[in-house]
Design a protein around this motif. Structure first.
Motif, mmCIF file in Angstrom:
data_model
loop_
_atom_site.group_PDB
_atom_site.id
_atom_site.type_symbol
_atom_site.label_atom_id
_atom_site.label_comp_id
_atom_site.label_asym_id
_atom_site.label_seq_id
_atom_site.Cartn_x
_atom_site.Cartn_y
_atom_site.Cartn_z
ATOM 1 N N TYR A 63 0.838 -1.206 0.000
ATOM 2 C CA TYR A 63 0.000 0.000 0.000
ATOM 3 C C TYR A 63 0.871 1.253 0.000
ATOM 4 C CZ TYR A 63 -3.183 3.633 1.580
ATOM 5 O OH TYR A 63 -3.896 4.807 1.698
ATOM 6 N N ALA A 64 1.939 1.241 0.781
ATOM 7 C CA ALA A 64 2.836 2.401 0.836
ATOM 8 C C ALA A 64 3.453 2.690 -0.529
ATOM 9 C CB ALA A 64 3.932 2.157 1.870
ATOM 10 N N THR A 65 3.703 1.637 -1.309
ATOM 11 C CA THR A 65 4.271 1.821 -2.645
ATOM 12 C C THR A 65 3.335 2.623 -3.529
ATOM 13 O OG1 THR A 65 5.458 -0.282 -2.452
ATOM 14 C CG2 THR A 65 5.153 0.601 -4.677
ATOM 15 N N TYR A 66 2.039 2.332 -3.432
ATOM 16 C CA TYR A 66 1.052 3.116 -4.192
ATOM 17 C C TYR A 66 1.097 4.584 -3.771
ATOM 18 C CZ TYR A 66 -3.529 5.212 -5.058
ATOM 19 O OH TYR A 66 -4.528 6.073 -5.412
ATOM 20 N N MET A 101 -3.579 -2.166 -14.231
ATOM 21 C CA MET A 101 -4.613 -3.200 -14.130
ATOM 22 C C MET A 101 -4.123 -4.516 -14.735
ATOM 23 S SD MET A 101 -6.951 -1.683 -12.457
ATOM 24 C CE MET A 101 -5.613 -0.720 -11.710
ATOM 25 N N GLY A 102 -3.360 -4.426 -15.815
ATOM 26 C CA GLY A 102 -2.782 -5.623 -16.407
ATOM 27 C C GLY A 102 -1.816 -6.314 -15.462
ATOM 28 N N LEU A 103 -0.993 -5.531 -14.769
ATOM 29 C CA LEU A 103 -0.047 -6.111 -13.814
ATOM 30 C C LEU A 103 -0.781 -6.800 -12.664
ATOM 31 C CD1 LEU A 103 2.589 -3.226 -13.668
ATOM 32 C CD2 LEU A 103 2.912 -5.493 -14.670
ATOM 33 N N PHE A 114 3.837 -5.103 -5.909
ATOM 34 C CA PHE A 114 4.641 -3.893 -5.739
ATOM 35 C C PHE A 114 4.713 -3.112 -7.057
ATOM 36 C CE2 PHE A 114 6.492 -5.895 -1.870
ATOM 37 C CZ PHE A 114 6.397 -4.806 -1.009
ATOM 38 N N ALA A 115 4.947 -3.824 -8.160
ATOM 39 C CA ALA A 115 5.037 -3.163 -9.464
ATOM 40 C C ALA A 115 3.700 -2.543 -9.863
ATOM 41 C CB ALA A 115 5.494 -4.160 -10.528
ATOM 42 N N ALA A 116 2.611 -3.298 -9.655
ATOM 43 C CA ALA A 116 1.282 -2.805 -10.034
ATOM 44 C C ALA A 116 0.908 -1.568 -9.228
ATOM 45 C CB ALA A 116 0.246 -3.903 -9.818
ATOM 46 N N ARG A 117 1.168 -1.606 -7.934
ATOM 47 C CA ARG A 117 0.822 -0.465 -7.090
ATOM 48 C C ARG A 117 1.691 0.758 -7.416
ATOM 49 N NH1 ARG A 117 -3.967 0.684 -4.951
ATOM 50 N NH2 ARG A 117 -4.347 -0.189 -2.905
ATOM 51 N N ALA A 118 2.957 0.531 -7.751
ATOM 52 C CA ALA A 118 3.829 1.655 -8.112
ATOM 53 C C ALA A 118 3.335 2.335 -9.388
ATOM 54 C CB ALA A 118 5.267 1.167 -8.293
#
Length: 413
Positions: A63-66, A101-103, A114-118
């Protein structure tokens, strides 16, 4: 808000003609969808943790990554739409959201999340500040309060609908960790296509290409910005805490293991947030902030009482009161910033405003995630809720002072 003559200089004729039509609705939809997409994963985190054996600390860091992605995006790209144009920046943000959304859909472990949220954070920061500036310009000179109203309603319904959508699909849909993001991807694609029809609101003479500049607040508007910043800090910090803890608190109080409990709780807060802008738009912005902070104080105190008393009815009622406070405070804050922002620096000021907002929604929530591991969700809410109440009390004084100053100035005029 700036006078109509200033608005005419800052928005093209086609933008003014279409301000009340699909262009305005689509731009508000971008804000709503960005916030809905940010809330959808909340009910899913527990299933991620079970399937992939993720500790609570890892979920908190995801969540923090987002949040860090949003803040970084606003810091670096927050002013880009002032020189490149609103529409291309919004479309770039939506394209990034589609990638995110794809990730999520293909995720097979924590690294994917982590990648998707970033990517989602970066895309949201790009889209949301440009959309907020575009809303102001699409209504400039006609009914400026409607821009703030649309922003608040879209944000509130986005958070509420996103939380409920994630919970419903988790409960009933096949492939519950994939289906929500397929639905969101379709919605993003529809909005992306629709944005090609939205008129550009930055005049051609002001567009100098892609330029990176940091957000900022002009000296002459710092006083109203501080009041608005305090109000949005109160409102969005409780949203962050609520989203982080609702998945634990709601099922326990409602005596069910269904993820729908958390989804419905989030909808109660989000839905209530949409009401104040619709029924109290005639109030001065400073008064809206005062009512918002008072409702937040009462709602948070009631929520703490509901947790101690193990009362589901009081918990739901407190969620609604908190939502009403969020709606009042956010509407007053956005109207204050929208009225003060100079036409040639709207995106810069809106980016600064959203930096404050996303810092408020993220930093306390991340800290609460770690505290909850040691003290539990109930004690964590009591601690952080008390802090938000203290900030709310502190926000009342400058908001009241601003209202009185404006009232005296009107009487002198």
């Amino acid at each position: 808000m700036s006078p109509a003559s200033t608005a005419a200089a800052s928005a093209g004729p086609s933008a003014r003609r279409q301000a009340s039509g699909p262009a305005f609705a689509l731009t508000a939809g971008v804000i709503g969808l960005c916030l809905a997409a940010s809330a959808v994963p909340s009910p899913l985190y527990r299933l991620y943790a079970v399937r992939w054996h993720l500790p609570t600390s890892t979920v908190t860091l995801i969540y923090a990554t987002y949040c860090l992605g949003v803040l970084a995006s606003l810091l670096v790209f927050g002013r880009v739409s002032d020189t490149w144009g609103r529409r291309p920046v919004v479309m770039t943000g939506l394209s990034g959201l589609l990638v995110a959304m794809g990730l999520f859909g293909f995720a097979s472990g924590a690294a994917w999340l982590f990648a998707a949220r970033a990517v989602q954070g970066l895309a949201t920061g790009i889209a949301i500040s440009a959309s907020g500036a575009a809303l102001l310009e699409l209504r400039q000179g006609r009914d400026p309060a409607t821009a703030s109203l649309a922003n608040v309603v879209a944000s509130a319904l986005g958070v509420g609908a996103g939380g409920l959508l994630g919970a419903v699909l988790l409960q009933f849909a096949p492939a519950p960790l994939v289906t929500p993001f397929v639905v969101l991807a379709v919605l993003v694609a529809v909005l992306l296509l629709g944005m090609t029809t939205v008129p550009e609101t930055v005049p051609r003479v002001s567009r100098s290409g892609l330029r990176i500049a940091t957000p900022g607040v002009p000296r002459q508007i710092r006083a109203p910005f501080v009041v608005a910043g305090l109000a949005i800090t109160c409102a969005w910090s409780i949203i962050g805490i609520y989203l982080g803890l609702a998945g634990t608190l709601a099922p326990a109080l409602l005596h069910t293991a269904s993820p729908l409990a958390a989804g419905l709780a989030i909808l109660a807060l989000g839905g209530a947030s949409a009401v104040p802008p619709l029924v109290a738009r005639a109030l001065p912005p400073a008064v809206q902030i005062v009512w918002g902070t008072l409702a937040l104080i009462g709602g948070i105190a009631s929520m703490a009482w509901s947790l101690s008393a193990d009362s589901a009815v009081l918990f739901v009622a407190a969620s609604v009161v908190i939502g009403i406070g969020v709606g009042f405070a956010m509407f007053g804050a956005l109207r204050t910033v929208g009225a003060a922002a100079p036409p040639d620096g709207r995106a810069r000021v809106m980016a600064a405003f959203y930096i404050v907002a996303y810092a408020a929604i993220s930093l306390p929530a991340v800290a609460a995630g770690f505290v909850a591991q040691r003290l539990g969700a109930e004690a964590t809410f009591q601690i952080f809720g008390a802090g938000i109440v203290a900030v709310s009390v502190g926000t009342l004084l400058p908001a009241l002072a601003r209202h009185r100053a404006q009232h005296r100035a009107q009487h002198r005029a």
